[in-house]
Design an enzyme around this catalytic site. Structure first.
Site, PDB file in Angstrom:
ATOM      1  N   PRO A 106       0.837  -1.213   0.039  1.00 35.09           N
ATOM      2  CA  PRO A 106      -0.078   0.045   0.108  1.00 35.09           C
ATOM      3  C   PRO A 106       0.884   1.322  -0.045  1.00 35.09           C
ATOM      4  O   PRO A 106       0.255   2.353  -0.232  1.00 35.09           O
ATOM      5  CB  PRO A 106      -0.851  -0.199   1.392  1.00 35.09           C
ATOM      6  CG  PRO A 106      -0.128  -1.220   2.099  1.00 35.09           C
ATOM      7  CD  PRO A 106       0.735  -2.050   1.167  1.00 35.09           C
ATOM      8  N   GLU A 145       2.771  -7.318   8.693  1.00 36.32           N
ATOM      9  CA  GLU A 145       2.890  -5.840   8.512  1.00 36.32           C
ATOM     10  C   GLU A 145       3.613  -5.308   7.568  1.00 36.32           C
ATOM     11  O   GLU A 145       3.622  -4.104   7.559  1.00 36.32           O
ATOM     12  CB  GLU A 145       3.169  -5.615  10.283  1.00 36.32           C
ATOM     13  CG  GLU A 145       2.264  -5.767  11.255  1.00 36.32           C
ATOM     14  CD  GLU A 145       0.741  -5.260  10.799  1.00 36.32           C
ATOM     15  OE1 GLU A 145       0.726  -3.826  11.050  1.00 36.32           O
ATOM     16  OE2 GLU A 145      -0.205  -5.954  10.940  1.00 36.32           O
ATOM     17  N   ARG A 185      -4.506  -8.104 -20.733  1.00 40.03           N
ATOM     18  CA  ARG A 185      -5.521  -7.655 -21.763  1.00 40.03           C
ATOM     19  C   ARG A 185      -4.891  -6.917 -22.993  1.00 40.03           C
ATOM     20  O   ARG A 185      -5.605  -6.900 -23.926  1.00 40.03           O
ATOM     21  CB  ARG A 185      -6.432  -6.839 -21.051  1.00 40.03           C
ATOM     22  CG  ARG A 185      -7.178  -7.174 -19.758  1.00 40.03           C
ATOM     23  CD  ARG A 185      -8.232  -6.333 -19.410  1.00 40.03           C
ATOM     24  NE  ARG A 185      -9.445  -6.430 -19.962  1.00 40.03           N
ATOM     25  CZ  ARG A 185      -9.825  -5.509 -20.901  1.00 40.03           C
ATOM     26  NH1 ARG A 185      -9.198  -4.180 -20.918  1.00 40.03           N
ATOM     27  NH2 ARG A 185     -10.774  -5.321 -21.728  1.00 40.03           N
ATOM     28  N   ASP A 216     -10.904   0.787 -23.970  1.00 40.61           N
ATOM     29  CA  ASP A 216     -11.140   0.851 -22.753  1.00 40.61           C
ATOM     30  C   ASP A 216     -10.898   2.160 -22.086  1.00 40.61           C
ATOM     31  O   ASP A 216     -10.062   2.942 -22.452  1.00 40.61           O
ATOM     32  CB  ASP A 216      -9.982   0.047 -21.937  1.00 40.61           C
ATOM     33  CG  ASP A 216     -10.483  -1.469 -22.076  1.00 40.61           C
ATOM     34  OD1 ASP A 216     -11.624  -1.835 -22.440  1.00 40.61           O
ATOM     35  OD2 ASP A 216      -9.505  -2.300 -21.934  1.00 40.61           O
TER      36      ASP A 216
HETATM   37  N1  ADE Z   1      -0.947  -4.853   0.012  1.00 45.39           N
HETATM   38  C1  ADE Z   1      -1.684  -4.576   0.992  1.00 45.39           C
HETATM   39  N2  ADE Z   1      -2.509  -3.642   0.296  1.00 45.39           N
HETATM   40  C2  ADE Z   1      -2.269  -3.244  -0.862  1.00 45.39           C
HETATM   41  C3  ADE Z   1      -2.503  -2.410  -1.748  1.00 45.39           C
HETATM   42  N3  ADE Z   1      -3.531  -1.606  -1.670  1.00 45.39           N
HETATM   43  N4  ADE Z   1      -1.943  -2.630  -3.135  1.00 45.39           N
HETATM   44  C4  ADE Z   1      -0.897  -3.417  -3.383  1.00 45.39           C
HETATM   45  N5  ADE Z   1      -0.481  -4.278  -2.309  1.00 45.39           N
HETATM   46  C5  ADE Z   1      -1.213  -4.476  -1.065  1.00 45.39           C
END
Ligand code: ADE
Length: 232
Positions: free
Chosen positions: A89, A116, A154, A169
């Site tokens: 993330p 984590e 794709r 797209d």
């Molecule tokens: N791992 C945990 N959350 C994620 C996300 N939003 N994007 C990519 N990998 C992740």
């Protein structure tokens, strides 16, 4: 194009690789997906891959040794080194231009995290490109890796039956409009009918109508897409 997925849970991918477009692409030799279990590079009877964070705090952190050695071994197993992507993330957001860029690569390594996160030294040593699929937290990178594979394949010539359908797209380069509505048979369902223009056989009228609907939809739902793209 070859994908090497490095994960603690390779089984998560079994349904994904055995269905639909991806299955056909694999059978047709257009795509190759190799799954690697990071735990195979762990040491000891219990094959630990994670441990508590130094300094305290909740959760577990992926240890450097199994992850780094797994990536190194997978890279060494094929002639062309893959572009290494870490799903997290904290990464840069995946967008359609990024998907288009990734689709040009012969080989991608997708490194999926859990718990984590990754010990920071993994990033220092491997220097991966960190990618996030959106501003929310998943339990692991596996579903994010599937999003990468699904969006990239794709764009590989021959994977979709109709080449035009990926060019049209929403979000593809040169098109920042949402897709227009689509209808199929029957012409009437529960009193709702298909717009006359689509039954007219007049292709230029149909194209004009679709374009207008795309613009209206984009204006209503995603006016931000009508702004010039920012380079993130
Ligand atoms: N791992 C945990 N959350 C994620 C996300 N939003 N994007 C990519 N990998 C992740």
């Amino acid at each position: 194009m070859r994908f090497d997925v490095l994960t603690l849970f390779p089984e998560i991918f079994s349904g994904f690789v055995s269905q639909s477009l991806l299955k056909l692409a694999i059978q047709g030799g257009l795509v190759d997906v190799r799954l690697h279990n990071i735990r195979d590079w762990a040491e000891g009877k219990h094959q630990h891959v994670d441990d508590r964070p130094f300094g305290g705090g909740p959760g577990m952190v992926l240890m450097p040794k199994p992850v780094v050695e797994c990536v190194e071994a997978v890279q060494a197993a094929a002639e062309t080194p893959g572009r290494l992507i870490m799903l997290t993330p904290q990464g840069k957001r995946l967008t359609q231009p990024k998907v288009e860029e990734l689709a040009q690569q012969p080989r991608l390594l997708l490194l999926c995290g859990r718990y984590e996160g990754f010990d920071e030294r993994i990033k220092q040593i491997l220097q991966p490109e960190e990618l996030s699929i959106g501003d929310y937290v998943l339990n692991g990178g596996e579903t994010a890796a599937m999003v990468v594979i699904d969006s990239v394949i794709r764009l590989i010539p021959g994977v979709l039956g109709d080449e035009q359908s990926s060019i049209d797209d929403s979000f593809s380069t040169g098109n920042r409009l949402l897709e227009h509505e689509q209808y199929t048979r029957p012409r009437e369902f529960r009193g709702l009918t298909v717009p006359d223009v689509l039954l007219s056989g007049n292709h230029s009228e149909i194209a004009r109508w679709r374009n207008e609907q795309s613009r209206k939809r984009t204006q209503q739902r995603r006016a931000d897409l009508l702004e010039p793209p920012t380079t993130e």
